[in-house]
Structure formats: C-alpha cells, structure tokens
Design a protein around this motif. Structure first.
Motif, PDB file in Angstrom:
ATOM      1  N   THR A  56      -1.505   8.476  -0.061  1.00  0.00           N
ATOM      2  CA  THR A  56      -2.561   8.131  -1.021  1.00  0.00           C
ATOM      3  C   THR A  56      -3.104   9.389  -1.707  1.00  0.00           C
ATOM      4  OG1 THR A  56      -4.305   8.346   0.630  1.00  0.00           O
ATOM      5  CG2 THR A  56      -3.218   6.188   0.448  1.00  0.00           C
ATOM      6  N   PHE A  57      -3.888   9.161  -2.760  1.00  0.00           N
ATOM      7  CA  PHE A  57      -4.556  10.278  -3.430  1.00  0.00           C
ATOM      8  C   PHE A  57      -5.429  11.063  -2.446  1.00  0.00           C
ATOM      9  CE2 PHE A  57      -4.202   7.626  -7.452  1.00  0.00           C
ATOM     10  CZ  PHE A  57      -3.240   8.444  -8.027  1.00  0.00           C
TER      11      PHE A  57
ATOM     12  N   GLN B 247       1.377   7.905  -4.073  1.00  0.00           N
ATOM     13  CA  GLN B 247       0.507   7.408  -5.139  1.00  0.00           C
ATOM     14  C   GLN B 247       0.426   8.391  -6.308  1.00  0.00           C
ATOM     15  OE1 GLN B 247      -3.462   6.440  -3.764  1.00  0.00           O
ATOM     16  NE2 GLN B 247      -3.588   4.703  -5.163  1.00  0.00           N
ATOM     17  N   GLY B 248       0.636   7.862  -7.513  1.00  0.00           N
ATOM     18  CA  GLY B 248       0.417   8.628  -8.722  1.00  0.00           C
ATOM     19  C   GLY B 248       1.550   9.513  -9.178  1.00  0.00           C
ATOM     20  N   THR B 249       2.691   9.521  -8.477  1.00  0.00           N
ATOM     21  CA  THR B 249       3.775  10.411  -8.886  1.00  0.00           C
ATOM     22  C   THR B 249       4.449   9.909 -10.152  1.00  0.00           C
ATOM     23  OG1 THR B 249       5.300   9.240  -7.399  1.00  0.00           O
ATOM     24  CG2 THR B 249       4.291  11.276  -6.581  1.00  0.00           C
TER      25      THR B 249
ATOM     26  N   GLY C 130       5.598   6.609  -8.290  1.00  0.00           N
ATOM     27  CA  GLY C 130       4.275   6.037  -8.430  1.00  0.00           C
ATOM     28  C   GLY C 130       3.887   5.036  -7.374  1.00  0.00           C
ATOM     29  N   ARG C 131       4.770   4.761  -6.433  1.00  0.00           N
ATOM     30  CA  ARG C 131       4.485   3.728  -5.440  1.00  0.00           C
ATOM     31  C   ARG C 131       4.379   4.312  -4.033  1.00  0.00           C
ATOM     32  NH1 ARG C 131       7.998  -1.627  -6.792  1.00  0.00           N
ATOM     33  NH2 ARG C 131       9.623  -0.430  -5.732  1.00  0.00           N
TER      34      ARG C 131
ATOM     35  N   ALA D 217       0.846  -1.194   0.000  1.00  0.00           N
ATOM     36  CA  ALA D 217       0.000   0.000   0.000  1.00  0.00           C
ATOM     37  C   ALA D 217       0.881   1.244   0.000  1.00  0.00           C
ATOM     38  CB  ALA D 217      -0.909  -0.006   1.223  1.00  0.00           C
ATOM     39  N   PRO D 218       0.499   2.292  -0.732  1.00  0.00           N
ATOM     40  CA  PRO D 218       1.308   3.514  -0.751  1.00  0.00           C
ATOM     41  C   PRO D 218       1.362   4.181   0.610  1.00  0.00           C
ATOM     42  CG  PRO D 218      -0.803   3.884  -1.840  1.00  0.00           C
ATOM     43  CD  PRO D 218      -0.696   2.403  -1.578  1.00  0.00           C
TER      44      PRO D 218
END
Length: 319
Positions: A226-227, A251-253, A247-248, A222-223
């Motif tokens: 989170t977003f 989240q989403g980078t 990205g890990r 799990a990141p």
C-alpha cells in the motif's frame, strides 16, 4: 478459418510467437499466413514458413478471420482491424496494457478476444467473459524468464547487489522461481514471503532495501503493498514488480518499458515495472511461448475455440 500471424509493434518486443518447428502441432483445419520478416529477430527467413510466409501486414488484416499477436496491438494497428474479427494473444483486456485496446478498438469494432496466458485464459465476446478450458502453466518457462530477466536488468541498473542488502521476495510461483534463480547466482538469500505470512511482510517492509513482487492480484483485491507501506520504506529502497501487475499489486505503480525501465517517487524509491521483460531473453522466451501455444491452443481448430466446447465448467467474470 484464416489466421494471420503479425509481428508485435509493442516497444522493444522481439519475441517470435510461432516458430517453424512447432507448426506440426497446429491443426490442419485452419489456414495460416505469416507477416513478411515474421521471424527476423531469430534470423528465421520467410521461406521457413513455406508458402505461408512473406505477406504484408495490411494484406493479413484484410484477409484473416483471426489475428495473432504475441502482445496487445498498439494504436497504429487499430484502423486495420475489421468488424467482428478475432484477436488472439497476450491481450490482458482488463489490465493496464490492454484496457486502451479494448475500449478504443475491440469494443467499437465488436472484436472477439482470446487472452491466452500462463494463468487463466479467457474469451471476451460482446462484454461477456468466459474462462477457456486451457491448463495453467502452458508457457511456464516464459514466466520463469520474467523473474530472471527482471532481476538481471534491475541489478545491473542498481549497480549490483551485496550480502548487506535486505531483500524480500513475495510469491512462490514460476516468476518467483526465476527471481530466486538469479539471486542464487549472485549468492543472495532473500526473505521469502507469501499470502500466508503477508502480515509479517507488512511489518518488515520498512527494513527492506529491495522488495520483489512476483504475483498478480484479481481485479478489486486489496494491494499487496500500500501507499502507507511505501511511505515507511527506506528512502533508497527499490521496488521491483516482476509480475508487472501495474497499479494493483503495488499500489500506484505505473508501467515502464525496457528502454526506460525505472522511475523514482518523491521519497527516492526506485520502481521497476517492465511488462515484457522476457523479451530481454527473446530467444529463450520465443521457444517457450511458441511451444506452449502450439501444443495447447493452435493444436485445436479455431472452430473449436469459437464454440461452447472450449469453455471451462466454472467461468470467471472479469468485468
């Protein structure tokens, strides 16, 4: 075996992977050749590598059984690799930076990969991933520089940092130590958070002006951020991933480069995810990387690394 040392063509990568003063650590069983101008960023002439220096890049790919490049090769080098060749370096074959190389070059050409890092080093052969019997922290000074250099660049881009900024650092390893060294130099006392109190960090996140991650997470974990947490952060908040776990961990980078190191999202948050920040301090980093590799990898012949003797008792499967 024949080992060719090539210069990285990774953008703004200036580090020299093996310095002449560390050659005595290397196993005499292997033959080594170095690309022309291999050490030019440190004003090291070809002659410093003796008769092994001064070879063309193309000739090394054609000659060598093993290619060493400090960072993962870029697409312009893919055609030069031969079937069944070996690559050594910071490849990160299952991470953001190395996945393209693995899928579009290593797997089609059946390359054997040795991802020798400061954490867990692995050998990847025909889809099989094995953990190498190499201690952690072989290039720990480079990890410290990753934290220090990332903050050095970020704070300059941000226009400085003040005592009124609420700063949090996640992690407690070498990268975190480098971050803390820089912040101490600026007189900043950040909030320190780690996995043991991650719940507290998640509650506080909306109050931070600057959040700095210094850890990598395993594939599928799990990141850390989170977003939802990012949505709660101040609109002018800065998020620095000094571990560049793209990205890990956050989240989403997406990865950024030294010459274009930051980007913003639709909420006005600024992100920094440079994956070779120690190259900003390439003289110091070259020393750390060269010595660590020479003492813990090149000191043994490649025949050892291709055997089963180099495998740790408990291998970790990253696939």
């Amino acid at each position: 075996m024949k080992i060719g040392y090539i210069k990285p063509n990774f953008l703004n990568e200036k580090r020299v992977g093996l310095l002449p003063q560390h050659l005595p650590f290397c196993s005499p069983e292997d033959e080594r050749r170095f690309e022309a101008s291999y050490g030019e960023n440190l004003e090291i002439p070809n002659e410093a590598y003796g008769e092994s220096g001064g070879y063309s890049r193309e000739s090394l790919f054609a000659w060598a059984d093993v290619i060493y490049c400090i960072k993962v090769p870029q697409p312009q080098d893919y055609p030069y690799f031969r079937e069944n060749q070996t690559l050594v370096g910071w490849i990160h074959p299952f991470g953001a930076s190395g996945r393209h190389f693995r899928e579009y070059c290593a797997e089609p050409k059946n390359l054997q990969l040795f991802d020798v890092t400061n954490r867990i080093s692995i050998r990847v052969t025909q889809g099989k991933t094995e953990t190498l019997n190499i201690p952690g922290d072989i290039t720990y000074r480079n990890s410290i520089l990753a934290g220090y250099a990332s903050m050095m660049q970020v704070i300059l881009l941000r226009g400085g940092i003040t005592q009124n900024d609420r700063v949090a650092v996640f992690g407690s390893g070498n990268v975190a130590y480098g971050v803390l060294k820089y912040l101490a130099h600026k007189g900043i006392e950040p909030v320190l958070r780690r996995r043991s109190n991650i719940a507290l960090m998640q509650q506080e996140f909306k109050y931070y002006d600057i959040f700095i991650n210094t850890v990598e997470i395993a594939q599928g974990d799990a990141p850390i951020v989170t977003f939802k947490m990012l949505d709660s952060m101040k609109s002018k908040g800065w998020i620095i991933d000094a571990a560049a776990d793209t990205g890990r961990a956050i989240q989403g980078t997406r990865a950024t480069k030294i010459e274009d190191p930051i980007y913003q999202d639709e909420h006005g948050h600024t992100f920094y995810v440079v994956d070779n920040s120690p190259s900003l301090l390439y003289r110091e980093s070259s020393e750390a990387v060269s010595e660590g590799y020479a003492q813990h990898f090149w000191s043994k012949p490649m025949s050892y690394w291709h055997s089963d003797f180099c495998i740790a008792p408990l291998s970790i499967n990253y696939v």
